[in-house]
Design a protein around this motif. Sequence first.
Motif, mmCIF file in Angstrom:
data_model
loop_
_atom_site.group_PDB
_atom_site.id
_atom_site.type_symbol
_atom_site.label_atom_id
_atom_site.label_comp_id
_atom_site.label_asym_id
_atom_site.label_seq_id
_atom_site.Cartn_x
_atom_site.Cartn_y
_atom_site.Cartn_z
ATOM 1 N N PHE A 113 25.002 6.955 31.296
ATOM 2 C CA PHE A 113 24.962 8.017 30.290
ATOM 3 C C PHE A 113 24.129 9.206 30.766
ATOM 4 O O PHE A 113 24.523 10.363 30.606
ATOM 5 C CB PHE A 113 24.408 7.480 28.973
ATOM 6 N N PHE A 114 22.983 8.925 31.364
ATOM 7 C CA PHE A 114 22.096 10.010 31.776
ATOM 8 C C PHE A 114 22.701 10.839 32.902
ATOM 9 O O PHE A 114 22.281 11.971 33.133
ATOM 10 C CB PHE A 114 20.748 9.446 32.214
ATOM 11 N N SER A 115 23.696 10.287 33.595
ATOM 12 C CA SER A 115 24.325 11.032 34.689
ATOM 13 C C SER A 115 25.145 12.208 34.189
ATOM 14 O O SER A 115 25.417 13.145 34.940
ATOM 15 C CB SER A 115 25.219 10.099 35.513
ATOM 16 N N PHE A 116 25.564 12.174 32.915
ATOM 17 C CA PHE A 116 26.378 13.293 32.425
ATOM 18 C C PHE A 116 25.785 13.992 31.204
ATOM 19 O O PHE A 116 26.277 15.051 30.799
ATOM 20 C CB PHE A 116 27.822 12.847 32.138
ATOM 21 N N LEU A 117 24.719 13.437 30.611
ATOM 22 C CA LEU A 117 24.090 14.088 29.469
ATOM 23 C C LEU A 117 23.039 15.099 29.925
ATOM 24 O O LEU A 117 22.712 15.194 31.102
ATOM 25 C CB LEU A 117 23.445 13.034 28.565
ATOM 26 N N ASP A 118 22.500 15.846 28.970
ATOM 27 C CA ASP A 118 21.448 16.836 29.240
ATOM 28 C C ASP A 118 20.104 16.130 29.379
ATOM 29 O O ASP A 118 19.989 14.922 29.136
ATOM 30 C CB ASP A 118 21.396 17.837 28.085
ATOM 31 N N PRO A 119 19.019 16.838 29.761
ATOM 32 C CA PRO A 119 17.714 16.195 29.952
ATOM 33 C C PRO A 119 17.136 15.542 28.702
ATOM 34 O O PRO A 119 16.293 14.640 28.808
ATOM 35 C CB PRO A 119 16.826 17.349 30.421
ATOM 36 N N LEU A 120 17.556 15.961 27.500
ATOM 37 C CA LEU A 120 17.079 15.338 26.264
ATOM 38 C C LEU A 120 18.000 14.206 25.804
ATOM 39 O O LEU A 120 17.798 13.638 24.732
ATOM 40 C CB LEU A 120 16.963 16.396 25.157
ATOM 41 N N HIS A 121 19.015 13.898 26.630
ATOM 42 C CA HIS A 121 19.901 12.746 26.385
ATOM 43 C C HIS A 121 20.568 12.806 25.018
ATOM 44 O O HIS A 121 20.619 11.810 24.288
ATOM 45 C CB HIS A 121 19.112 11.435 26.542
ATOM 46 N N GLN A 122 21.125 13.966 24.709
ATOM 47 C CA GLN A 122 21.817 14.154 23.441
ATOM 48 C C GLN A 122 23.285 13.757 23.590
ATOM 49 O O GLN A 122 24.062 14.441 24.253
ATOM 50 C CB GLN A 122 21.707 15.608 22.991
ATOM 51 N N TYR A 123 23.663 12.654 22.953
ATOM 52 C CA TYR A 123 25.030 12.160 23.030
ATOM 53 C C TYR A 123 25.771 12.563 21.753
ATOM 54 O O TYR A 123 26.321 11.738 21.034
ATOM 55 C CB TYR A 123 24.993 10.642 23.205
ATOM 56 N N SER A 124 25.752 13.868 21.487
ATOM 57 C CA SER A 124 26.415 14.426 20.307
ATOM 58 C C SER A 124 26.698 15.891 20.591
ATOM 59 O O SER A 124 26.250 16.443 21.597
ATOM 60 C CB SER A 124 25.543 14.271 19.050
ATOM 61 N N CYS A 125 27.412 16.531 19.689
ATOM 62 C CA CYS A 125 27.886 17.890 19.909
ATOM 63 C C CYS A 125 26.745 18.883 20.116
ATOM 64 O O CYS A 125 25.808 18.954 19.323
ATOM 65 C CB CYS A 125 28.735 18.327 18.717
ATOM 66 N N ALA A 126 26.850 19.663 21.167
ATOM 67 C CA ALA A 126 25.903 20.749 21.425
ATOM 68 C C ALA A 126 26.350 22.000 20.674
ATOM 69 O O ALA A 126 27.443 22.046 20.096
ATOM 70 C CB ALA A 126 25.812 21.038 22.914
ATOM 71 N N TYR A 127 25.501 23.026 20.685
ATOM 72 C CA TYR A 127 25.789 24.264 19.959
ATOM 73 C C TYR A 127 25.712 25.418 20.958
ATOM 74 O O TYR A 127 24.632 25.916 21.277
ATOM 75 C CB TYR A 127 24.781 24.434 18.822
ATOM 76 N N PHE A 128 26.891 25.844 21.461
ATOM 77 C CA PHE A 128 26.961 26.807 22.546
ATOM 78 C C PHE A 128 26.902 28.242 22.032
ATOM 79 O O PHE A 128 27.778 29.065 22.338
ATOM 80 C CB PHE A 128 28.250 26.583 23.341
ATOM 81 N N LYS A 129 25.874 28.562 21.304
ATOM 82 C CA LYS A 129 25.681 29.934 20.841
ATOM 83 C C LYS A 129 24.919 30.708 21.912
ATOM 84 O O LYS A 129 23.799 30.354 22.280
ATOM 85 C CB LYS A 129 24.921 29.967 19.519
ATOM 86 N N ASP A 130 25.545 31.763 22.431
ATOM 87 C CA ASP A 130 24.931 32.650 23.426
ATOM 88 C C ASP A 130 24.569 31.931 24.709
ATOM 89 O O ASP A 130 23.632 32.333 25.425
ATOM 90 C CB ASP A 130 23.681 33.340 22.846
ATOM 91 N N THR A 131 25.280 30.838 25.032
ATOM 92 C CA THR A 131 25.024 30.145 26.282
ATOM 93 C C THR A 131 26.243 29.334 26.673
ATOM 94 O O THR A 131 27.030 28.914 25.815
ATOM 95 C CB THR A 131 23.800 29.202 26.169
ATOM 96 N N ALA A 132 26.406 29.120 27.981
ATOM 97 C CA ALA A 132 27.439 28.216 28.485
ATOM 98 C C ALA A 132 26.808 26.989 29.118
ATOM 99 O O ALA A 132 27.507 26.125 29.647
ATOM 100 C CB ALA A 132 28.311 28.942 29.510
ATOM 101 N N ASP A 133 25.485 26.906 29.041
ATOM 102 C CA ASP A 133 24.730 25.830 29.675
ATOM 103 C C ASP A 133 24.536 24.672 28.697
ATOM 104 O O ASP A 133 24.069 24.871 27.568
ATOM 105 C CB ASP A 133 23.373 26.369 30.134
ATOM 106 N N LEU A 134 24.877 23.461 29.115
ATOM 107 C CA LEU A 134 24.807 22.291 28.237
ATOM 108 C C LEU A 134 23.390 22.037 27.742
ATOM 109 O O LEU A 134 23.188 21.794 26.543
ATOM 110 C CB LEU A 134 25.338 21.047 28.966
ATOM 111 N N ALA A 135 22.413 22.072 28.633
ATOM 112 C CA ALA A 135 21.031 21.789 28.227
ATOM 113 C C ALA A 135 20.546 22.793 27.183
ATOM 114 O O ALA A 135 19.931 22.408 26.177
ATOM 115 C CB ALA A 135 20.111 21.800 29.447
#
Length: 371
Positions: A113-135
């Motif tokens: 899981f950590f290989s594809f999640l962000d550094p905070l290990h959020q396994y749920s929908c992100a909010y891409f407001k004003d960014t294209a970066d997952l973290a």
Amino acid sequence: MLPASVQQKLTSAGIEINGPHDWDPQINNEAFYGRVIAEKNLGLGEAYMDGWWNCKRLDELLCRIIKCGVEYDIKGNLRYALLLLPMKLLNMQSRSRSHKVAEEHYDIGNDLFFSFLDPLHQYSCAYFKDTADLASAQVNKLELIADKLELQEGDRLLDIGCGWGGLAKYMAARRGCRVTAVNISKEQLAFAKEDCRGLPVKFLDCDYRDIDGEYDKIVSVGMFEHVGSKNFRTYMKVVYRLLRKNGLFLLHTIGGNRSGVNCDRWLNRYIFPNGALPSAAQIAAAAEGLFVIEDLHNFGSHYDKTLMSWYRNFTKAWPAFAERYGERFQRMWSYYLLSCAGAFRSRAIQLFQVVMTREGDAREQPLVTLR
């Protein structure tokens, strides 16, 4: 071959079997057609896992299939209907069955899981407001939740279904909350306890129905999908009992456009056992007489972006896991991430954030700001 009505809809969606487009399926085994007609979504996914067909843009293919409604032209049979009966008749998410999804999905390996999640290990929908970066998008999501809950220093925050503890860690460190985090995944809890060492975070290994105490704010992210339609009302009663007067509750969940009792059969068998996506109507019915729905925010399009980010990370990291998990798992996981991305892109499923207050409190409306 496929029925003529199915072929016509595929053509209308720009899909050509063995065609030149990246989203066109390339068939490697002629038995594919009979398998899909007999098993519908389950057969389509299993045939992909077995290498019976390939597709360069699986996400776009599934999006187009869903949008043209071709699944409704492949009629079910008695055997197919009987397989759905347990979800309708039994409580598949009872206490005795609730650990199944943790054991079969969330406990398969933290490093995977950590290989594809962000550094905070959020396994749920992100909010891409004003960014294209997952973290950055996942931090946006956490800030959005904190603002909607009006989190203050010293708040007693309950996190139902805390995953690897990333939200609990963030709210304790950034917002000064005292967090109680609840989960039933052994692997997730073991990591979370170590990762949050030194912070005012307490972890509980228990079913949500057994939580005690009183909390200023309650949050649940990506857990309601595992509750089951027969338990939606019970879940809301538990939250009502735990939330103090004038408190706030935020529910973050994938949702369906139609009320039902189960999710896609392939996902149910291979990814999320006994899962069920609530509709907005089911959420409202479960909350009726208990909560005031102060705000419902749908940002399902952001889950498409989240899943595609996860897929790119997973593909890049896969060589390190290939020997342990094998090719069939790789095809299963790719199908999971890409088919879900296609489903969100087609608007067949949504991501709801619902802010609620207890009905009996008659408190003033919270200052929910949609950003």
